[in-house]
Every structure is written in C-alpha cells, then in structure tokens.
Design a protein around this motif. Sequence first.
Motif, PDB file in Angstrom:
ATOM      1  N   PRO A 121      16.091 -68.727  20.536  1.00  0.00           N
ATOM      2  CA  PRO A 121      17.321 -69.298  21.120  1.00  0.00           C
ATOM      3  C   PRO A 121      17.185 -70.748  21.559  1.00  0.00           C
ATOM      4  O   PRO A 121      18.199 -71.412  21.812  1.00  0.00           O
ATOM      5  N   ARG A 122      15.979 -71.290  21.673  1.00  0.00           N
ATOM      6  CA  ARG A 122      15.772 -72.638  22.194  1.00  0.00           C
ATOM      7  C   ARG A 122      15.762 -73.650  21.052  1.00  0.00           C
ATOM      8  O   ARG A 122      14.988 -73.498  20.082  1.00  0.00           O
ATOM      9  N   PRO A 123      16.576 -74.666  21.108  1.00  0.00           N
ATOM     10  CA  PRO A 123      16.604 -75.664  20.024  1.00  0.00           C
ATOM     11  C   PRO A 123      15.244 -76.300  19.767  1.00  0.00           C
ATOM     12  O   PRO A 123      14.893 -76.577  18.614  1.00  0.00           O
ATOM     13  N   GLY A 124      14.478 -76.524  20.825  1.00  0.00           N
ATOM     14  CA  GLY A 124      13.167 -77.122  20.655  1.00  0.00           C
ATOM     15  C   GLY A 124      12.056 -76.117  20.458  1.00  0.00           C
ATOM     16  O   GLY A 124      10.874 -76.500  20.373  1.00  0.00           O
ATOM     17  N   GLY A 125      12.404 -74.844  20.390  1.00  0.00           N
ATOM     18  CA  GLY A 125      11.381 -73.815  20.223  1.00  0.00           C
ATOM     19  C   GLY A 125      10.525 -73.671  21.467  1.00  0.00           C
ATOM     20  O   GLY A 125      10.979 -73.900  22.593  1.00  0.00           O
ATOM     21  N   GLY A 126       9.288 -73.271  21.287  1.00  0.00           N
ATOM     22  CA  GLY A 126       8.397 -73.066  22.421  1.00  0.00           C
ATOM     23  C   GLY A 126       7.036 -72.586  21.964  1.00  0.00           C
ATOM     24  O   GLY A 126       6.745 -72.514  20.777  1.00  0.00           O
ATOM     25  N   THR A 127       6.219 -72.233  22.958  1.00  0.00           N
ATOM     26  CA  THR A 127       4.840 -71.826  22.694  1.00  0.00           C
ATOM     27  C   THR A 127       4.632 -70.367  23.101  1.00  0.00           C
ATOM     28  O   THR A 127       5.077 -69.944  24.173  1.00  0.00           O
ATOM     29  N   ILE A 128       3.968 -69.632  22.228  1.00  0.00           N
ATOM     30  CA  ILE A 128       3.538 -68.265  22.537  1.00  0.00           C
ATOM     31  C   ILE A 128       2.028 -68.283  22.742  1.00  0.00           C
ATOM     32  O   ILE A 128       1.295 -68.809  21.899  1.00  0.00           O
ATOM     33  N   ARG A 129       1.594 -67.723  23.840  1.00  0.00           N
ATOM     34  CA  ARG A 129       0.159 -67.652  24.136  1.00  0.00           C
ATOM     35  C   ARG A 129      -0.262 -66.186  24.104  1.00  0.00           C
ATOM     36  O   ARG A 129       0.302 -65.348  24.808  1.00  0.00           O
ATOM     37  N   ILE A 130      -1.242 -65.882  23.259  1.00  0.00           N
ATOM     38  CA  ILE A 130      -1.774 -64.521  23.132  1.00  0.00           C
ATOM     39  C   ILE A 130      -3.217 -64.553  23.603  1.00  0.00           C
ATOM     40  O   ILE A 130      -4.055 -65.251  23.019  1.00  0.00           O
ATOM     41  N   GLU A 131      -3.495 -63.809  24.647  1.00  0.00           N
ATOM     42  CA  GLU A 131      -4.821 -63.852  25.266  1.00  0.00           C
ATOM     43  C   GLU A 131      -5.378 -62.441  25.412  1.00  0.00           C
ATOM     44  O   GLU A 131      -4.668 -61.524  25.839  1.00  0.00           O
TER      45      GLU A 131
END
Length: 347
Positions: A257-267
Amino acid sequence: MDTFFIPDLCRVRAVFLLVITSELLVLVLAIVQADTGWVDWNYFGLLSLFVQWTTLTSAALICLLRGWLARLSVARATVIVVAIVLADVLAFSLFAEEVLHPAPGTAVQSIARKLLVALLIVLMTLRYFYLQHQWRLQREAEIGARLTALHARIQPHFLFNSMNTIASLIATRPEQAEEAVLDLSELFRANLRTTDPLVPLAQELDLCRRYLAIEALRLGDRLRVEWVIADGLEQQAIPPLTLQPLVENAIYHGIQPRPGGGTIRIEVSPGGEFVYLMVQNSKVETDTRHRRGNRVALANIEARVRALFGETAVLKHSQQQDTYTVTIRLPRRPLSRPPGAKTRDTE
C-alpha cells in the motif's frame, strides 16, 4: 501423533504429575480422617507410603506394557489396566495388613475398601485420559483443517499476480521469467505438501526466499529485505507455512500500500532453550478488512505452533511508531532433514 489414549507413563513429567495428584488425594483423606487438628499425620504418612508405592509400581507396569496395550481396543486396554492396578493394590494391601497385624476380622473389609476406592479412582482417571485424548484428536483435526484453509488462502491472489508478472517478463527477460516459474512451482509444491507436521527451518526460509524473489519482480525497488539468520539453526523444527504467511502479510499490509514501499526484516536467533523468529515491516495498513485478515492469519499460526509445541511456544505482535513486528518463540528441537531434501542457496 500418539494414538493411544493413556499417556506415556515412562516420561518424568507424567510420573511427577501422578505423584503430586495422588499425594494431594492422600492429604484430603488425611484431613477428613483427622479427629483433632487439621491433619491426621500418622494416617497421612502410612497412606502416603501405600499410595505412592502402588502408584509408581502400577505406572511402571503400564509403561512396560504400553506398546502392547496400544494395539488393543479401548475397552480391552481399559479392562487390563484396571486389572493391573487392582492386582497391585491387592498385593500391597496384603503386605500392609500382614505387617500391621490388624485386629481379627478387619483385614478383609479393609482390603475390600481399598480395592473399591482404587477401582473408582482408576476408572475416573482413565475416563479423564480418554476425554483428553479425544480432545487432542479433535484439536489436531482442526489444525489440519486450518492448514488446508491456509493453503487455499495463499494461492488465488498471489497466483494471479505472479502469472501476470511472469507473462510480462517472457518477452524482455526470459531468464528471470524461467527462474520465477521455478520459484512458483517450488512454492506451490510446498503448499500442497500437507503430510509433514514439522519441517526444517532451512526449508521454510528457502520458501520465504522464493516467495520474496517472485514479489521482488513485481514490486522492484519498493521491496527491500534484510536477512539476519543465526548459524546452526538450519534443522530447527518448525510447522510448515509459518514464516511465509507472515512475510506475505508484511508485503500485503505494510509494503504494497505504500508508494515508496518499505523494508522487511527477517531475523532468526537462538536464546537459551528457545529459537526466536521475527518478521518486521513498515506500519500495517489501517483498513479494517486488512486488520481482520491479519488477525486471522496470526491466530491460525499461533494455534498450530501451540498444538505442536505446547504452551512453551509463543506468538506476539506489536506496533511501535511506524514498525510492525511479529515474533514467534519455539523450543529448540532439531529435525533431521529428510533424504533428498534440497535447499536453495541464495546467500
């Protein structure tokens, strides 16, 4: 799953619960028996010794015969277990009466009372075990149905998006289109594999990587992924489709949904006797329908990990400022990789 309704009495936990429960019963009887004071301690000591010996020896006999009893019908197994306990109580009762030298004429009545009480207690205990076993079977069936529903939920919208992406790549980037087809086939092969209650963590991480590779073709630079995976946890047991739905939700609610996208962190990190799995993404979309779908997915995953790992498995989710985090805590449990299993090296 264990198909016998009587729990494994060879386990320390089961024996401990039996000892504590029987001791509490003895304490209640000692309170009732007391003429003066709160507890008749002499009665408590003698009865406790008798009950604990009969409980432990009966548990040992049932433990040794459990494999054979499990092959019998419920009715036959119940009759044999009752016979074992009553024979044990009778043997210790005769020994106790011989040692204590009771008054003439009271031995038969005392032994008969002990046998009657033992019969009632063992029947109630077996009934409790049977109802617990039926409840576990029902819960496993519900978990299986939830997993099947999860498979069906993952496929439709993701399949359409993926096929459209692949179709757009065929003419311009055929190599990537071919790789995407392979990733998609592996992803759906995992979705159709419903017989394994647990899989190695490496397999689940590989599934997440394949899923993210397909979504990266669609989202491009809008999707950024950070991997923080500790070494030595490749064979940690995990229910299938545990991390992948969390990653899917992170993209659907927090990145797409975010025009600029984002970061997914998998830890993934160890912590004492546990392994911690974390999926973190940008703030979740506030649409009510989206929130409801996210809650259903989290409840589904939590129910499955609780069913397979017990109360020590925990799922928590939190939202702080513009970051949404889901953390799963699982007991450390290595799982041998099945023969021929392969993982994709994407590092």
